[in-house]
Design an enzyme around this catalytic site. Structure first.
Site, mmCIF file in Angstrom:
data_model
loop_
_atom_site.group_PDB
_atom_site.id
_atom_site.type_symbol
_atom_site.label_atom_id
_atom_site.label_comp_id
_atom_site.label_asym_id
_atom_site.label_seq_id
_atom_site.Cartn_x
_atom_site.Cartn_y
_atom_site.Cartn_z
ATOM 1 N N ASP A 46 0.878 -1.061 -0.227
ATOM 2 C CA ASP A 46 0.323 -0.049 0.414
ATOM 3 C C ASP A 46 0.936 1.178 0.343
ATOM 4 O O ASP A 46 0.503 2.211 0.154
ATOM 5 C CB ASP A 46 -0.791 -0.038 0.973
ATOM 6 C CG ASP A 46 -1.768 0.888 0.688
ATOM 7 O OD1 ASP A 46 -2.522 1.143 -0.475
ATOM 8 O OD2 ASP A 46 -2.696 1.290 1.950
ATOM 9 N N HIS A 249 30.169 1.373 -2.922
ATOM 10 C CA HIS A 249 28.966 1.965 -3.279
ATOM 11 C C HIS A 249 27.976 2.023 -2.037
ATOM 12 O O HIS A 249 27.350 1.094 -1.389
ATOM 13 C CB HIS A 249 28.034 0.716 -3.902
ATOM 14 C CG HIS A 249 28.248 1.582 -5.507
ATOM 15 N ND1 HIS A 249 28.949 0.547 -6.322
ATOM 16 C CD2 HIS A 249 29.203 2.550 -5.764
ATOM 17 C CE1 HIS A 249 28.747 1.389 -7.797
ATOM 18 N NE2 HIS A 249 29.774 2.518 -7.516
ATOM 19 N N ASP A 266 29.684 11.301 -1.060
ATOM 20 C CA ASP A 266 29.404 10.814 -2.544
ATOM 21 C C ASP A 266 28.038 11.511 -2.948
ATOM 22 O O ASP A 266 27.003 10.344 -2.404
ATOM 23 C CB ASP A 266 30.133 9.918 -3.368
ATOM 24 C CG ASP A 266 29.668 9.963 -4.750
ATOM 25 O OD1 ASP A 266 29.219 10.765 -5.063
ATOM 26 O OD2 ASP A 266 30.234 8.724 -5.144
ATOM 27 N N ASP A 277 27.053 15.049 -9.311
ATOM 28 C CA ASP A 277 27.712 14.795 -8.647
ATOM 29 C C ASP A 277 29.058 14.601 -8.013
ATOM 30 O O ASP A 277 30.181 14.586 -8.724
ATOM 31 C CB ASP A 277 27.700 13.300 -10.091
ATOM 32 C CG ASP A 277 28.476 12.129 -9.257
ATOM 33 O OD1 ASP A 277 28.922 11.882 -7.863
ATOM 34 O OD2 ASP A 277 28.894 11.217 -10.575
ATOM 35 N N HIS A 356 38.307 2.037 -10.213
ATOM 36 C CA HIS A 356 37.480 1.915 -10.788
ATOM 37 C C HIS A 356 37.775 3.416 -11.619
ATOM 38 O O HIS A 356 39.063 3.374 -12.239
ATOM 39 C CB HIS A 356 36.625 2.269 -10.078
ATOM 40 C CG HIS A 356 36.804 4.053 -9.362
ATOM 41 N ND1 HIS A 356 37.134 5.230 -9.774
ATOM 42 C CD2 HIS A 356 36.792 4.679 -7.918
ATOM 43 C CE1 HIS A 356 37.291 5.756 -8.590
ATOM 44 N NE2 HIS A 356 37.359 5.150 -7.625
ATOM 45 N N HIS A 360 32.605 9.831 -15.740
ATOM 46 C CA HIS A 360 31.158 9.093 -16.942
ATOM 47 C C HIS A 360 30.434 10.476 -16.863
ATOM 48 O O HIS A 360 30.587 11.460 -16.661
ATOM 49 C CB HIS A 360 30.638 7.871 -16.048
ATOM 50 C CG HIS A 360 30.047 8.422 -13.770
ATOM 51 N ND1 HIS A 360 29.557 9.347 -14.321
ATOM 52 C CD2 HIS A 360 30.917 8.632 -13.090
ATOM 53 C CE1 HIS A 360 28.575 10.486 -12.899
ATOM 54 N NE2 HIS A 360 30.064 9.344 -12.242
ATOM 55 N N HIS A 367 24.754 8.295 -13.832
ATOM 56 C CA HIS A 367 25.832 7.775 -15.518
ATOM 57 C C HIS A 367 24.719 8.878 -16.728
ATOM 58 O O HIS A 367 24.093 7.162 -17.302
ATOM 59 C CB HIS A 367 25.962 6.026 -14.742
ATOM 60 C CG HIS A 367 26.935 6.094 -13.965
ATOM 61 N ND1 HIS A 367 26.636 4.827 -13.412
ATOM 62 C CD2 HIS A 367 27.551 7.098 -13.010
ATOM 63 C CE1 HIS A 367 27.204 5.040 -12.082
ATOM 64 N NE2 HIS A 367 28.509 6.432 -11.927
ATOM 65 N N GLU A 390 37.036 12.229 -11.382
ATOM 66 C CA GLU A 390 36.874 11.513 -9.453
ATOM 67 C C GLU A 390 37.963 10.549 -9.273
ATOM 68 O O GLU A 390 37.504 8.625 -9.137
ATOM 69 C CB GLU A 390 35.822 10.604 -9.590
ATOM 70 C CG GLU A 390 35.011 9.959 -11.131
ATOM 71 C CD GLU A 390 33.620 9.425 -10.481
ATOM 72 O OE1 GLU A 390 33.678 8.905 -9.075
ATOM 73 O OE2 GLU A 390 32.842 9.617 -11.242
ATOM 74 N N TYR A 394 42.606 3.394 -2.226
ATOM 75 C CA TYR A 394 41.404 3.238 -1.212
ATOM 76 C C TYR A 394 42.363 1.985 -1.074
ATOM 77 O O TYR A 394 42.472 0.958 -1.299
ATOM 78 C CB TYR A 394 40.008 1.990 -2.361
ATOM 79 C CG TYR A 394 39.273 3.453 -2.687
ATOM 80 C CD1 TYR A 394 38.447 3.872 -2.200
ATOM 81 C CD2 TYR A 394 39.520 3.488 -4.124
ATOM 82 C CE1 TYR A 394 37.599 4.828 -2.544
ATOM 83 C CE2 TYR A 394 39.099 4.731 -4.696
ATOM 84 C CZ TYR A 394 38.177 5.353 -4.071
ATOM 85 O OH TYR A 394 38.026 5.963 -5.511
ATOM 86 N N ARG A 412 38.495 9.990 -2.896
ATOM 87 C CA ARG A 412 38.236 9.918 -4.283
ATOM 88 C C ARG A 412 37.514 11.506 -4.038
ATOM 89 O O ARG A 412 36.776 12.280 -3.316
ATOM 90 C CB ARG A 412 36.899 9.264 -4.099
ATOM 91 C CG ARG A 412 36.254 9.942 -5.301
ATOM 92 C CD ARG A 412 34.947 8.301 -6.302
ATOM 93 N NE ARG A 412 33.746 8.593 -5.556
ATOM 94 C CZ ARG A 412 33.586 7.518 -4.888
ATOM 95 N NH1 ARG A 412 34.875 6.889 -4.274
ATOM 96 N NH2 ARG A 412 32.638 7.448 -4.154
ATOM 97 N N GLU A 414 35.617 14.629 -6.534
ATOM 98 C CA GLU A 414 34.822 13.784 -7.980
ATOM 99 C C GLU A 414 34.590 15.759 -8.019
ATOM 100 O O GLU A 414 33.721 15.951 -7.212
ATOM 101 C CB GLU A 414 34.264 13.106 -7.687
ATOM 102 C CG GLU A 414 33.235 13.635 -8.700
ATOM 103 C CD GLU A 414 31.911 12.034 -8.893
ATOM 104 O OE1 GLU A 414 31.835 11.556 -7.673
ATOM 105 O OE2 GLU A 414 31.295 11.619 -9.236
HETATM 106 MN MN LIG Z 1 30.169 10.179 -10.439
#
Ligand SMILES: [Mn+2]
Length: 446
Positions: A46, A249, A266, A277, A356, A360, A367, A390, A394, A412, A414
Protein backbone atom coordinates in the site's frame (compact mmCIF):
# COMPACT_ATOMS: atom_id res chain seq x y z
CA UNK A 1 2.49 24.95 -10.51
CA UNK A 2 0.59 22.79 -12.96
CA UNK A 3 1.18 24.97 -15.96
CA UNK A 4 3.22 22.85 -18.24
CA UNK A 5 6.82 21.78 -18.62
CA UNK A 6 9.60 23.37 -16.60
CA UNK A 7 11.48 26.07 -18.46
CA UNK A 8 8.74 26.46 -21.08
CA UNK A 9 7.39 24.28 -23.84
CA UNK A 10 9.81 25.56 -26.50
CA UNK A 11 12.79 23.67 -25.05
CA UNK A 12 10.99 20.37 -25.50
CA UNK A 13 9.59 21.24 -28.91
CA UNK A 14 13.09 21.99 -30.18
CA UNK A 15 14.38 18.67 -28.86
CA UNK A 16 11.55 16.78 -30.56
CA UNK A 17 12.21 18.45 -33.90
CA UNK A 18 15.88 17.67 -33.60
CA UNK A 19 15.10 14.03 -32.90
CA UNK A 20 12.82 13.90 -35.96
CA UNK A 21 15.62 15.13 -38.19
CA UNK A 22 17.89 12.42 -36.78
CA UNK A 23 15.27 9.71 -37.26
CA UNK A 24 14.51 10.66 -40.84
CA UNK A 25 18.20 10.68 -41.60
CA UNK A 26 18.54 7.18 -40.21
CA UNK A 27 15.45 5.60 -41.83
CA UNK A 28 14.47 6.97 -45.20
CA UNK A 29 11.38 4.78 -45.48
CA UNK A 30 8.27 4.84 -43.37
CA UNK A 31 9.08 4.92 -39.67
CA UNK A 32 7.53 5.55 -36.28
CA UNK A 33 9.10 6.10 -32.87
CA UNK A 34 7.59 5.07 -29.55
CA UNK A 35 8.84 6.17 -26.14
CA UNK A 36 7.03 5.01 -23.05
CA UNK A 37 7.27 5.71 -19.36
CA UNK A 38 6.49 3.00 -16.85
CA UNK A 39 2.90 2.03 -17.39
CA UNK A 40 2.06 1.61 -13.77
CA UNK A 41 3.42 3.28 -10.71
CA UNK A 42 5.52 0.83 -8.81
CA UNK A 43 3.61 -0.14 -5.76
CA UNK A 44 4.85 -1.97 -2.75
CA UNK A 45 1.67 -3.19 -1.08
CA UNK A 46 0.00 0.00 0.00
CA UNK A 47 3.04 2.25 -0.13
CA UNK A 48 3.08 4.61 -3.05
CA UNK A 49 6.58 5.36 -4.22
CA UNK A 50 7.56 8.72 -5.54
CA UNK A 51 7.47 8.72 -9.33
CA UNK A 52 10.26 10.20 -11.41
CA UNK A 53 9.59 10.41 -15.10
CA UNK A 54 11.80 8.40 -17.44
CA UNK A 55 14.67 10.74 -18.35
CA UNK A 56 14.36 10.52 -22.13
CA UNK A 57 10.59 10.88 -22.12
CA UNK A 58 10.94 13.91 -19.86
CA UNK A 59 13.66 15.27 -22.12
CA UNK A 60 11.28 15.19 -25.07
CA UNK A 61 8.01 16.17 -23.41
CA UNK A 62 8.47 17.66 -19.93
CA UNK A 63 5.43 15.59 -18.97
CA UNK A 64 5.94 14.31 -15.43
CA UNK A 65 3.36 11.54 -15.07
CA UNK A 66 3.56 7.75 -15.28
CA UNK A 67 1.67 5.89 -18.01
CA UNK A 68 2.71 8.41 -20.64
CA UNK A 69 3.70 7.42 -24.16
CA UNK A 70 5.11 9.65 -26.87
CA UNK A 71 4.64 8.52 -30.46
CA UNK A 72 6.50 10.25 -33.25
CA UNK A 73 5.24 9.87 -36.78
CA UNK A 74 7.82 11.89 -38.74
CA UNK A 75 6.01 12.09 -42.06
CA UNK A 76 2.53 12.85 -40.75
CA UNK A 77 0.90 16.19 -40.00
CA UNK A 78 0.20 14.87 -36.51
CA UNK A 79 3.87 14.28 -35.91
CA UNK A 80 3.83 14.23 -32.13
CA UNK A 81 1.16 12.23 -30.33
CA UNK A 82 1.01 11.98 -26.57
CA UNK A 83 -0.90 9.28 -24.70
CA UNK A 84 -1.67 10.20 -21.10
CA UNK A 85 -3.84 9.21 -18.16
CA UNK A 86 -7.30 10.71 -18.16
CA UNK A 87 -8.42 12.93 -15.36
CA UNK A 88 -10.00 10.96 -12.52
CA UNK A 89 -11.39 12.91 -9.56
CA UNK A 90 -11.32 9.94 -7.23
CA UNK A 91 -7.75 8.90 -8.08
CA UNK A 92 -6.65 12.51 -7.95
CA UNK A 93 -8.14 12.83 -4.49
CA UNK A 94 -5.83 10.00 -3.39
CA UNK A 95 -2.79 10.34 -5.62
CA UNK A 96 -2.77 13.95 -6.73
CA UNK A 97 -3.09 16.09 -9.82
CA UNK A 98 -3.15 14.79 -13.37
CA UNK A 99 -2.94 16.94 -16.47
CA UNK A 100 -5.42 14.70 -18.27
CA UNK A 101 -6.18 15.08 -21.96
CA UNK A 102 -7.07 18.77 -21.90
CA UNK A 103 -4.06 19.74 -19.82
CA UNK A 104 -1.70 17.80 -22.06
CA UNK A 105 -3.20 19.48 -25.14
CA UNK A 106 -2.99 22.90 -23.59
CA UNK A 107 0.52 22.85 -22.15
CA UNK A 108 2.78 20.36 -23.92
CA UNK A 109 2.74 21.57 -27.50
CA UNK A 110 2.07 18.23 -29.20
CA UNK A 111 -0.17 17.68 -32.22
CA UNK A 112 -2.62 15.23 -30.69
CA UNK A 113 -3.40 13.76 -27.28
CA UNK A 114 -5.21 10.50 -26.53
CA UNK A 115 -6.09 8.65 -23.34
CA UNK A 116 -3.40 6.02 -22.75
CA UNK A 117 -6.03 3.25 -22.81
CA UNK A 118 -6.45 3.93 -26.55
CA UNK A 119 -2.74 3.47 -27.21
CA UNK A 120 -2.98 -0.02 -28.68
CA UNK A 121 -5.85 0.70 -31.05
CA UNK A 122 -4.52 4.02 -32.30
CA UNK A 123 -0.91 3.01 -32.75
CA UNK A 124 -1.61 -0.41 -34.30
CA UNK A 125 -3.40 1.48 -37.04
CA UNK A 126 -0.42 3.81 -37.45
CA UNK A 127 1.99 0.89 -37.65
CA UNK A 128 0.40 -0.46 -40.81
CA UNK A 129 2.96 -0.29 -43.59
CA UNK A 130 5.71 0.96 -41.30
CA UNK A 131 9.17 -0.41 -42.08
CA UNK A 132 11.10 0.84 -39.09
CA UNK A 133 10.04 1.15 -35.49
CA UNK A 134 12.34 3.18 -33.27
CA UNK A 135 11.86 1.70 -29.83
CA UNK A 136 13.97 0.52 -26.93
CA UNK A 137 13.20 -3.09 -26.08
CA UNK A 138 13.60 -4.54 -22.63
CA UNK A 139 12.59 -1.50 -20.59
CA UNK A 140 9.36 -3.16 -19.52
CA UNK A 141 8.61 -6.72 -20.66
CA UNK A 142 4.85 -6.24 -20.58
CA UNK A 143 5.04 -3.20 -22.76
CA UNK A 144 7.54 -4.94 -25.04
CA UNK A 145 5.16 -7.81 -25.68
CA UNK A 146 2.36 -5.36 -26.30
CA UNK A 147 4.48 -3.63 -28.94
CA UNK A 148 5.42 -6.95 -30.57
CA UNK A 149 1.75 -7.96 -30.70
CA UNK A 150 0.87 -4.63 -32.25
CA UNK A 151 3.53 -5.09 -34.94
CA UNK A 152 2.16 -8.52 -35.77
CA UNK A 153 -1.40 -7.22 -35.83
CA UNK A 154 -0.47 -4.26 -37.99
CA UNK A 155 1.17 -6.63 -40.44
CA UNK A 156 -1.90 -8.86 -40.59
CA UNK A 157 -4.16 -5.84 -41.07
CA UNK A 158 -2.14 -4.78 -44.08
CA UNK A 159 -3.03 -7.98 -45.91
CA UNK A 160 -0.68 -10.38 -47.63
CA UNK A 161 2.46 -8.63 -48.79
CA UNK A 162 5.17 -11.20 -48.25
CA UNK A 163 7.02 -8.72 -46.07
CA UNK A 164 8.22 -9.37 -42.58
CA UNK A 165 7.62 -7.39 -39.43
CA UNK A 166 8.92 -3.86 -39.22
CA UNK A 167 12.51 -3.78 -38.05
CA UNK A 168 13.04 -2.44 -34.55
CA UNK A 169 15.87 0.05 -34.18
CA UNK A 170 16.94 0.96 -30.66
CA UNK A 171 16.01 4.58 -30.05
CA UNK A 172 18.10 4.95 -26.90
CA UNK A 173 21.50 5.54 -28.50
CA UNK A 174 19.95 8.16 -30.78
CA UNK A 175 18.43 10.14 -27.92
CA UNK A 176 21.51 9.30 -25.87
CA UNK A 177 23.75 11.18 -28.28
CA UNK A 178 21.41 14.18 -28.17
CA UNK A 179 21.41 14.21 -24.38
CA UNK A 180 25.20 13.96 -24.28
CA UNK A 181 25.60 17.40 -25.83
CA UNK A 182 24.17 19.97 -23.48
CA UNK A 183 22.55 23.14 -24.75
CA UNK A 184 23.08 26.47 -23.05
CA UNK A 185 19.84 26.04 -21.11
CA UNK A 186 20.81 22.57 -19.99
CA UNK A 187 24.21 23.82 -18.82
CA UNK A 188 22.47 26.45 -16.71
CA UNK A 189 20.21 23.83 -15.11
CA UNK A 190 23.22 21.57 -14.54
CA UNK A 191 25.21 24.46 -13.10
CA UNK A 192 22.39 25.10 -10.65
CA UNK A 193 22.31 21.40 -9.72
CA UNK A 194 26.08 21.58 -9.11
CA UNK A 195 25.80 24.77 -7.05
CA UNK A 196 23.15 23.16 -4.86
CA UNK A 197 25.20 19.98 -4.58
CA UNK A 198 28.24 22.02 -3.48
CA UNK A 199 26.16 23.89 -0.88
CA UNK A 200 25.02 20.56 0.55
CA UNK A 201 28.60 19.35 0.84
CA UNK A 202 29.58 22.56 2.62
CA UNK A 203 26.65 22.19 5.03
CA UNK A 204 27.75 18.63 5.78
CA UNK A 205 31.37 19.72 6.36
CA UNK A 206 30.20 22.34 8.83
CA UNK A 207 27.91 19.97 10.64
CA UNK A 208 30.41 17.12 10.92
CA UNK A 209 31.77 16.50 14.39
CA UNK A 210 32.96 13.45 16.32
CA UNK A 211 30.28 10.91 17.26
CA UNK A 212 27.53 12.03 14.92
CA UNK A 213 26.08 9.22 12.82
CA UNK A 214 26.64 9.08 9.11
CA UNK A 215 22.89 9.31 8.49
CA UNK A 216 22.77 12.49 10.57
CA UNK A 217 25.38 14.09 8.33
CA UNK A 218 23.32 12.81 5.41
CA UNK A 219 20.25 14.57 6.84
CA UNK A 220 22.11 17.91 6.91
CA UNK A 221 23.46 17.41 3.41
CA UNK A 222 20.11 16.50 1.91
CA UNK A 223 18.19 19.13 3.87
CA UNK A 224 20.46 21.76 2.36
CA UNK A 225 19.81 20.34 -1.12
CA UNK A 226 16.08 20.80 -0.58
CA UNK A 227 16.41 24.20 1.08
CA UNK A 228 18.31 25.36 -1.99
CA UNK A 229 15.61 24.23 -4.38
CA UNK A 230 16.41 20.66 -5.33
CA UNK A 231 13.38 18.41 -5.48
CA UNK A 232 15.29 15.18 -5.13
CA UNK A 233 18.67 13.43 -5.13
CA UNK A 234 20.50 12.45 -8.28
CA UNK A 235 21.37 9.13 -6.61
CA UNK A 236 21.65 7.63 -3.15
CA UNK A 237 24.08 9.60 -1.02
CA UNK A 238 27.23 7.81 0.08
CA UNK A 239 28.24 9.02 3.55
CA UNK A 240 31.14 6.81 4.56
CA UNK A 241 33.35 7.38 7.56
CA UNK A 242 36.65 5.61 8.27
CA UNK A 243 37.14 2.36 6.39
CA UNK A 244 33.57 2.51 5.04
CA UNK A 245 35.03 4.83 2.42
CA UNK A 246 36.88 1.87 0.93
CA UNK A 247 33.49 0.34 0.06
CA UNK A 248 32.77 2.05 -3.25
CA UNK A 249 28.99 1.89 -3.10
CA UNK A 250 28.50 2.16 0.65
CA UNK A 251 24.99 3.54 1.20
CA UNK A 252 23.92 2.12 4.55
CA UNK A 253 25.28 5.29 6.21
CA UNK A 254 24.67 3.80 9.64
CA UNK A 255 27.99 4.14 11.48
CA UNK A 256 29.22 6.72 13.93
CA UNK A 257 31.86 9.19 12.72
CA UNK A 258 34.90 8.76 14.94
CA UNK A 259 37.22 11.56 15.95
CA UNK A 260 40.34 11.40 13.84
CA UNK A 261 38.73 9.46 10.96
CA UNK A 262 37.96 10.91 7.57
CA UNK A 263 34.46 11.10 6.11
CA UNK A 264 33.85 10.56 2.39
CA UNK A 265 30.63 11.96 0.94
CA UNK A 266 29.58 11.22 -2.62
CA UNK A 267 26.29 13.00 -3.23
CA UNK A 268 24.52 15.14 -5.78
CA UNK A 269 21.31 17.13 -5.99
CA UNK A 270 19.03 17.18 -9.00
CA UNK A 271 17.66 20.35 -10.56
CA UNK A 272 15.09 20.09 -13.32
CA UNK A 273 16.16 16.53 -14.00
CA UNK A 274 19.87 17.34 -14.23
CA UNK A 275 22.14 16.16 -11.46
CA UNK A 276 25.43 17.08 -9.84
CA UNK A 277 27.83 14.36 -8.68
CA UNK A 278 30.39 15.51 -6.12
CA UNK A 279 32.72 13.60 -3.81
CA UNK A 280 34.54 15.29 -0.98
CA UNK A 281 36.49 14.04 2.02
CA UNK A 282 36.51 15.84 5.37
CA UNK A 283 38.45 15.04 8.54
CA UNK A 284 36.21 14.27 11.52
CA UNK A 285 37.18 16.54 14.39
CA UNK A 286 38.64 19.36 12.35
CA UNK A 287 42.05 18.59 10.95
CA UNK A 288 43.74 15.98 8.78
CA UNK A 289 46.40 13.94 10.53
CA UNK A 290 49.79 13.88 8.84
CA UNK A 291 49.26 10.58 7.02
CA UNK A 292 45.71 11.60 6.08
CA UNK A 293 46.92 14.85 4.65
CA UNK A 294 49.64 13.16 2.65
CA UNK A 295 47.22 10.60 1.30
CA UNK A 296 44.55 13.20 0.52
CA UNK A 297 46.98 15.51 -1.23
CA UNK A 298 48.24 12.66 -3.38
CA UNK A 299 44.74 12.17 -4.78
CA UNK A 300 44.07 15.89 -5.02
CA UNK A 301 47.22 16.46 -7.05
CA UNK A 302 46.21 13.81 -9.58
CA UNK A 303 42.63 15.05 -9.72
CA UNK A 304 43.66 18.63 -10.46
CA UNK A 305 46.11 17.48 -13.07
CA UNK A 306 43.35 15.43 -14.77
CA UNK A 307 41.02 18.45 -14.85
CA UNK A 308 43.78 20.49 -16.47
CA UNK A 309 43.79 18.08 -19.40
CA UNK A 310 40.13 18.55 -20.27
CA UNK A 311 39.60 20.19 -23.65
CA UNK A 312 38.17 19.28 -27.04
CA UNK A 313 40.11 16.57 -28.82
CA UNK A 314 41.34 14.84 -25.67
CA UNK A 315 39.87 11.37 -25.12
CA UNK A 316 38.27 10.19 -21.88
CA UNK A 317 40.71 7.30 -22.03
CA UNK A 318 43.65 9.73 -22.07
CA UNK A 319 42.36 11.26 -18.86
CA UNK A 320 41.88 7.83 -17.30
CA UNK A 321 45.39 6.77 -18.32
CA UNK A 322 46.76 9.99 -16.90
CA UNK A 323 44.97 9.29 -13.60
CA UNK A 324 46.35 5.76 -13.51
CA UNK A 325 49.86 7.00 -14.14
CA UNK A 326 49.60 9.75 -11.54
CA UNK A 327 48.02 7.53 -8.93
CA UNK A 328 50.50 4.71 -9.51
CA UNK A 329 53.29 7.20 -8.98
CA UNK A 330 51.61 8.31 -5.75
CA UNK A 331 51.20 4.69 -4.64
CA UNK A 332 54.96 4.31 -4.93
CA UNK A 333 55.55 7.52 -3.00
CA UNK A 334 53.18 6.37 -0.27
CA UNK A 335 54.82 2.94 -0.12
CA UNK A 336 51.66 1.09 -1.18
CA UNK A 337 53.45 -0.46 -4.14
CA UNK A 338 57.05 -1.18 -4.97
CA UNK A 339 58.68 -1.18 -8.38
CA UNK A 340 58.47 1.17 -11.30
CA UNK A 341 55.43 2.97 -12.63
CA UNK A 342 55.52 1.45 -16.13
CA UNK A 343 55.75 -2.13 -14.90
CA UNK A 344 53.09 -1.64 -12.25
CA UNK A 345 50.70 -0.25 -14.86
CA UNK A 346 51.51 -3.01 -17.30
CA UNK A 347 50.75 -5.62 -14.65
CA UNK A 348 47.70 -3.64 -13.52
CA UNK A 349 49.00 -3.58 -9.93
CA UNK A 350 47.43 -0.16 -9.45
CA UNK A 351 44.00 -1.80 -9.70
CA UNK A 352 44.37 -3.03 -6.13
CA UNK A 353 44.03 0.54 -4.86
CA UNK A 354 42.32 2.24 -7.80
CA UNK A 355 39.67 -0.14 -9.10
CA UNK A 356 37.31 2.23 -10.91
CA UNK A 357 37.12 4.56 -13.90
CA UNK A 358 38.08 8.21 -13.77
CA UNK A 359 34.81 9.64 -15.04
CA UNK A 360 31.44 9.19 -16.69
CA UNK A 361 29.03 11.33 -18.66
CA UNK A 362 26.80 13.43 -16.45
CA UNK A 363 23.35 14.84 -17.12
CA UNK A 364 19.76 13.79 -16.57
CA UNK A 365 21.06 10.49 -15.27
CA UNK A 366 24.09 10.50 -13.02
CA UNK A 367 25.69 7.97 -15.34
CA UNK A 368 24.34 9.72 -18.36
CA UNK A 369 23.62 8.46 -21.85
CA UNK A 370 26.02 8.75 -24.76
CA UNK A 371 28.58 6.49 -26.36
CA UNK A 372 32.00 6.16 -24.74
CA UNK A 373 33.62 4.63 -27.77
CA UNK A 374 33.16 5.14 -31.49
CA UNK A 375 34.30 2.35 -33.81
CA UNK A 376 36.05 0.76 -30.87
CA UNK A 377 38.03 3.90 -30.02
CA UNK A 378 37.58 6.05 -26.94
CA UNK A 379 35.82 9.13 -28.27
CA UNK A 380 37.28 12.60 -28.31
CA UNK A 381 35.83 15.30 -26.11
CA UNK A 382 33.73 17.99 -27.77
CA UNK A 383 32.24 21.22 -26.47
CA UNK A 384 28.94 20.69 -24.68
CA UNK A 385 29.85 17.35 -23.12
CA UNK A 386 29.70 17.14 -19.33
CA UNK A 387 31.37 14.51 -17.23
CA UNK A 388 32.94 13.74 -13.87
CA UNK A 389 36.61 13.63 -12.92
CA UNK A 390 36.97 11.38 -9.91
CA UNK A 391 40.23 9.61 -9.18
CA UNK A 392 40.58 7.93 -5.79
CA UNK A 393 42.72 5.68 -3.64
CA UNK A 394 41.37 2.97 -1.37
CA UNK A 395 43.39 0.87 1.03
CA UNK A 396 41.52 -2.11 2.51
CA UNK A 397 41.74 -2.08 6.29
CA UNK A 398 43.06 -5.65 6.33
CA UNK A 399 45.75 -5.07 3.72
CA UNK A 400 48.87 -6.26 5.49
CA UNK A 401 51.07 -5.16 2.59
CA UNK A 402 50.11 -1.53 2.96
CA UNK A 403 51.84 0.79 5.43
CA UNK A 404 49.86 0.66 8.66
CA UNK A 405 49.19 4.38 8.72
CA UNK A 406 47.17 4.21 5.47
CA UNK A 407 45.10 1.11 6.11
CA UNK A 408 41.37 1.79 5.96
CA UNK A 409 41.81 5.06 4.06
CA UNK A 410 39.48 5.83 1.18
CA UNK A 411 39.79 9.14 -0.64
CA UNK A 412 38.02 10.13 -3.83
CA UNK A 413 37.74 13.70 -5.06
CA UNK A 414 35.12 14.29 -7.71
CA UNK A 415 34.23 17.36 -9.73
CA UNK A 416 31.93 17.94 -12.69
CA UNK A 417 33.23 19.59 -15.82
CA UNK A 418 31.67 21.07 -18.92
CA UNK A 419 33.84 20.96 -22.06
CA UNK A 420 34.12 24.41 -23.63
CA UNK A 421 35.72 25.30 -27.01
CA UNK A 422 39.07 26.01 -25.36
CA UNK A 423 39.12 23.89 -22.24
CA UNK A 424 36.60 23.26 -19.54
CA UNK A 425 34.44 24.90 -16.97
CA UNK A 426 34.45 23.25 -13.53
CA UNK A 427 30.81 23.38 -12.48
CA UNK A 428 31.47 22.21 -8.92
CA UNK A 429 34.20 24.63 -7.91
CA UNK A 430 32.02 25.91 -5.05
CA UNK A 431 32.69 22.70 -3.18
CA UNK A 432 35.98 23.25 -1.31
CA UNK A 433 38.73 20.69 -1.83
CA UNK A 434 42.00 22.40 -0.86
CA UNK A 435 43.22 21.10 2.52
CA UNK A 436 43.12 24.51 4.19
CA UNK A 437 39.59 25.27 2.98
CA UNK A 438 38.22 21.90 4.01
CA UNK A 439 39.85 22.17 7.43
CA UNK A 440 38.49 25.66 7.90
CA UNK A 441 34.90 24.51 7.39
CA UNK A 442 35.44 21.39 9.43
CA UNK A 443 37.10 23.32 12.29
CA UNK A 444 34.94 26.33 12.67
CA UNK A 445 31.62 25.09 11.40
CA UNK A 446 31.38 28.29 9.39
MN1 LIG B 1 30.48 9.91 -10.16
Amino acid sequence: MFNGPFGGVEIYKKRREKLVSKLTRQASDSSIAILASKLEQERNHDVHHYYRQDSSLYYLTGHPEPETVLVINPKSKTKFILFVREKDPLRELWDGFRYGIDGAEKYFGVDKVYPVKEFKAVVTELLKGVDTLFYHLNEDVHFDSKILNMLEEAKNLSGRSGRGLAQIVDINPIIGEMRLFKTKEEIEFLRKACDISAAGHVAAMKFLKPNVYEYQVQAELEAEFKRQGSERLGYNSIVASGANATVLHYITNRDQCKDGDMLLIDAGAEYNFLTGDITRVTPVGGGFSKPQRRFYEAVLKVQKSCIKMVKPGVRLLDIHNHAIEGLTHEMLELGLLKGNVKQLILKREFFKYYPHGTGHWLGMDVHDTGLYTIDGESRKLEPGMCFTVEPGLYVPIKDKNAPKEYRGFGVRIEDNVHVTPKGCDVLTSNAPKEVEEVELYANTGQ
